[in-house]
Design a protein around this motif. Structure first.
Motif, PDB file in Angstrom:
ATOM      1  N   UNK A  20     -13.956   0.028 -20.112  1.00  0.00           N
ATOM      2  CA  UNK A  20     -13.046   0.802 -19.135  1.00  0.00           C
ATOM      3  C   UNK A  20     -11.645   0.128 -18.987  1.00  0.00           C
ATOM      4  N   UNK A  21     -11.815  -1.015 -18.380  1.00  0.00           N
ATOM      5  CA  UNK A  21     -10.755  -1.843 -17.950  1.00  0.00           C
ATOM      6  C   UNK A  21      -9.932  -1.973 -19.141  1.00  0.00           C
ATOM      7  N   UNK A  22     -10.483  -2.432 -20.162  1.00  0.00           N
ATOM      8  CA  UNK A  22      -9.526  -2.603 -21.472  1.00  0.00           C
ATOM      9  C   UNK A  22      -8.677  -1.423 -21.860  1.00  0.00           C
ATOM     10  N   UNK A  23      -9.466  -0.533 -21.661  1.00  0.00           N
ATOM     11  CA  UNK A  23      -8.677   0.664 -22.189  1.00  0.00           C
ATOM     12  C   UNK A  23      -7.669   1.198 -21.197  1.00  0.00           C
ATOM     13  N   UNK A  24      -8.003   0.901 -19.769  1.00  0.00           N
ATOM     14  CA  UNK A  24      -6.813   1.202 -18.977  1.00  0.00           C
ATOM     15  C   UNK A  24      -5.597   0.290 -19.172  1.00  0.00           C
ATOM     16  N   UNK A  25      -5.798  -1.112 -19.402  1.00  0.00           N
ATOM     17  CA  UNK A  25      -4.740  -1.882 -19.615  1.00  0.00           C
ATOM     18  C   UNK A  25      -3.945  -1.440 -20.740  1.00  0.00           C
ATOM     19  N   UNK A  26      -4.834  -1.055 -21.795  1.00  0.00           N
ATOM     20  CA  UNK A  26      -4.025  -0.754 -23.092  1.00  0.00           C
ATOM     21  C   UNK A  26      -3.297   0.416 -23.101  1.00  0.00           C
ATOM     22  N   UNK A  27      -3.830   1.415 -22.035  1.00  0.00           N
ATOM     23  CA  UNK A  27      -3.030   2.524 -22.160  1.00  0.00           C
ATOM     24  C   UNK A  27      -1.653   2.259 -21.229  1.00  0.00           C
ATOM     25  N   UNK A  28      -1.603   1.506 -20.270  1.00  0.00           N
ATOM     26  CA  UNK A  28      -0.445   1.010 -19.404  1.00  0.00           C
ATOM     27  C   UNK A  28       0.617   0.240 -20.553  1.00  0.00           C
ATOM     28  N   UNK A  29      -0.130  -0.763 -21.454  1.00  0.00           N
ATOM     29  CA  UNK A  29       0.695  -1.285 -22.270  1.00  0.00           C
ATOM     30  C   UNK A  29       1.375  -0.292 -23.436  1.00  0.00           C
ATOM     31  N   UNK A  42      27.823  -4.742 -25.788  1.00  0.00           N
ATOM     32  CA  UNK A  42      26.944  -3.831 -26.159  1.00  0.00           C
ATOM     33  C   UNK A  42      25.899  -4.378 -27.055  1.00  0.00           C
ATOM     34  N   UNK A  43      26.270  -5.401 -27.731  1.00  0.00           N
ATOM     35  CA  UNK A  43      25.356  -6.162 -28.502  1.00  0.00           C
ATOM     36  C   UNK A  43      24.555  -6.722 -28.063  1.00  0.00           C
ATOM     37  N   UNK A  44      24.827  -7.369 -26.626  1.00  0.00           N
ATOM     38  CA  UNK A  44      23.822  -8.084 -25.847  1.00  0.00           C
ATOM     39  C   UNK A  44      22.927  -7.083 -25.251  1.00  0.00           C
ATOM     40  N   UNK A  45      23.245  -5.774 -25.000  1.00  0.00           N
ATOM     41  CA  UNK A  45      22.313  -4.951 -24.322  1.00  0.00           C
ATOM     42  C   UNK A  45      21.414  -4.666 -25.374  1.00  0.00           C
ATOM     43  N   UNK A  46      21.705  -4.446 -26.359  1.00  0.00           N
ATOM     44  CA  UNK A  46      20.984  -3.936 -27.847  1.00  0.00           C
ATOM     45  C   UNK A  46      19.841  -5.128 -27.944  1.00  0.00           C
ATOM     46  N   UNK A  47      20.404  -6.198 -28.003  1.00  0.00           N
ATOM     47  CA  UNK A  47      19.481  -7.337 -28.245  1.00  0.00           C
ATOM     48  C   UNK A  47      18.264  -7.625 -27.185  1.00  0.00           C
ATOM     49  N   UNK A  48      18.677  -7.210 -25.674  1.00  0.00           N
ATOM     50  CA  UNK A  48      18.051  -7.384 -24.740  1.00  0.00           C
ATOM     51  C   UNK A  48      16.882  -6.278 -24.949  1.00  0.00           C
ATOM     52  N   UNK A  49      17.268  -5.338 -25.189  1.00  0.00           N
ATOM     53  CA  UNK A  49      16.446  -3.962 -25.257  1.00  0.00           C
ATOM     54  C   UNK A  49      15.447  -4.162 -26.597  1.00  0.00           C
ATOM     55  N   UNK A  50      15.851  -4.746 -27.592  1.00  0.00           N
ATOM     56  CA  UNK A  50      15.022  -4.932 -28.668  1.00  0.00           C
ATOM     57  C   UNK A  50      13.944  -6.014 -28.479  1.00  0.00           C
ATOM     58  N   UNK A  51      14.578  -7.027 -27.685  1.00  0.00           N
ATOM     59  CA  UNK A  51      13.374  -8.061 -27.113  1.00  0.00           C
ATOM     60  C   UNK A  51      12.330  -7.507 -26.301  1.00  0.00           C
ATOM     61  N   UNK A  52      12.734  -6.759 -25.310  1.00  0.00           N
ATOM     62  CA  UNK A  52      11.717  -6.052 -24.515  1.00  0.00           C
ATOM     63  C   UNK A  52      10.997  -5.150 -25.145  1.00  0.00           C
ATOM     64  N   UNK A  53      11.475  -4.463 -26.210  1.00  0.00           N
ATOM     65  CA  UNK A  53      10.271  -3.803 -26.942  1.00  0.00           C
ATOM     66  C   UNK A  53       9.536  -4.391 -27.853  1.00  0.00           C
ATOM     67  N   UNK A  54      10.049  -5.506 -28.340  1.00  0.00           N
ATOM     68  CA  UNK A  54       9.189  -6.464 -29.046  1.00  0.00           C
ATOM     69  C   UNK A  54       8.017  -7.102 -28.291  1.00  0.00           C
ATOM     70  N   UNK A  55       8.253  -7.552 -27.029  1.00  0.00           N
ATOM     71  CA  UNK A  55       7.265  -8.212 -26.149  1.00  0.00           C
ATOM     72  C   UNK A  55       6.375  -7.172 -25.760  1.00  0.00           C
ATOM     73  N   UNK A  56       6.824  -5.793 -25.371  1.00  0.00           N
ATOM     74  CA  UNK A  56       6.010  -4.739 -25.237  1.00  0.00           C
ATOM     75  C   UNK A  56       4.909  -4.474 -26.415  1.00  0.00           C
TER      76      UNK A  56
END
Length: 391
Positions: free
Chosen positions: A260-269, A295-309
């Motif tokens: 149950x805890x793993x599913x909760x964490x997985x849903x949040x992730x 603009x390219x820096x912002x795109x790179x940051x958002x891309x890195x955040x999506x990759x980490x997520x």
């Protein structure tokens, strides 16, 4: 010289045995009469005992749990998942404790509210409490022996029942046994304040349900003795199911909580990854054709955040799979070797054995009377006459 001394002793012993045999033979009619009377009493007693039927269920628990764990680990390894070694240690509720589980107060009270099919009134379903208290016959001497207790109970007065407890016991049938054991705070206070009726009911349930475990083969035998054969078989099957449910619930409790805890964490992730992915997609759509460095820096940051997520989401997804494997690994397997069968022949009373036992008691009682009472009375009279002559 030695032969002359031993011969009189032997003759005296032979004379004593002959006299003893003659004395018993002279009282043969009384001995036979006592045996016949005892046999008639045995017939009356045997016919006064209600018929009882026995239903048995034999369960075979799983063996070699480490092998099951290694096989599940091998399956997980094929998927690239490492579930680790078995560190749970020895199971606290092992088969030797199953009789204590079944005889416990929560288990017995929950069984008392189980509805069972009976042969009373065209297979009418009645609760075990109704069967034991209203439709169970007792021999006539139990009424006589229990009369003083009932008088004492009437003088002492009955203990008032608690409505909350009655509601909890009534709802225990609809509540699964694992929920009873998982939330002891909802049930334990009631088991500490049993009324006299509930205490007697627990004793009656434990009297008709018996669980034994073979120490060598670990076979679990559940034996139910009741006056209704259909109810006995149904109760044996119910006890087997509830016992296995309790053991499965206990063994998988920690693993299910982890799942149950793993599913909760997985849903949040997952939500975090989807949000990051959506934010990156929107930023790409807004900045098409723009060659600004910011603009390219912002795109790179958002891309890195999506990759980490995504990495976090992928990791938690693996943890969910590990938790599911753990639940399956810790789930014990019980094989029903002997299912519950409706008995067609009463196991009790054993009429012939009772008659034979009473007959032998009557005969040996008569023989004891012939051998002990007359010599004792003669000795008593002789001493009494000596005392009178001496006076």
């Amino acid at each position: 010289m030695t032969k002359d001394i031993e011969q009189p002793d032997t003759q005296e012993e032979e004379i004593d045995l002959v006299e003893l045999a003659m004395k018993l033979w002279s009282k043969r009619r009384m001995v036979i009469r006592c045996g016949l009377i005892a046999a008639v009493v045995g017939v009356i007693v045997a016919l006064s005992i209600p018929k009882e039927y026995v239903a048995t269920v034999t369960l075979v628990p799983e063996s070699g749990g480490s092998q099951g764990g290694s096989s599940m680990g091998a399956l997980a390894a094929l998927a690239g998942i490492n579930i680790g070694g078995n560190t749970s240690g020895r199971d606290a509720v092992y088969p030797g404790l199953y009789p204590d589980v079944v005889s416990s107060v929560p288990f017995s009270l929950s069984l008392s509210e189980v509805e069972l099919p009976t042969e009373i009134k065209d297979n009418e379903e009645l609760t075990l409490k109704q069967i034991l208290t209203q439709h169970t016959s007792r021999p006539w001497w139990s009424i006589i022996m229990g009369f003083p207790g009932r008088i004492a109970g009437m003088l002492e007065g009955s203990t008032p029942d608690l409505p909350a407890r009655s509601a909890m016991v009534a709802s225990s049938e609809s509540m699964p046994i694992d929920s009873l054991m998982e939330s002891p705070e909802q049930y334990q206070p009631n088991s500490l304040h049993l009324t006299k009726e509930e205490n007697n009911l627990v004793g009656m349930v434990n009297g008709c349900v018996e669980v034994s475990v073979d120490p060598k083969t670990q076979l679990i035998n559940i034996t139910v003795t009741m006056q209704d054969p259909l109810a006995a078989a149904s109760l044996a099957d119910t006890v087997a199911n509830r016992l296995t449910d309790f053991v499965v619930s206990y063994r998988t409790n920690k693993a299910r909580q982890d799942l149950v805890f793993a599913k909760q964490i997985n849903k949040e992730a997952q939500d975090r990854y989807y949000n990051a992915q959506q934010a990156y997609a929107k930023a790409v759509d807004r900045n098409q054709g723009i060659v600004l460095r910011s603009a390219s820096i912002d795109l790179e940051r958002l891309q890195n955040e999506a990759a980490l997520a995504y990495n976090l989401y992928n990791s938690t997804s693996q943890q969910v799979q590990v938790a599911e494997v753990k639940v399956q690994e810790n789930t014990p397997v019980f094989t029903v070797m002997q299912p519950a069968v409706v008995p067609f022949k009463a196991a009790k009373p054993r009429i012939l054995l009772i008659i034979v036992a009473f007959t032998f008691l009557g005969i040996f009682g008569a023989l004891g009377y012939v051998l002990i009472v007359p010599p004792f009375m003669e000795t008593f009279k002789a001493k009494n006459q000596e005392l009178k002559q001496g006076a």
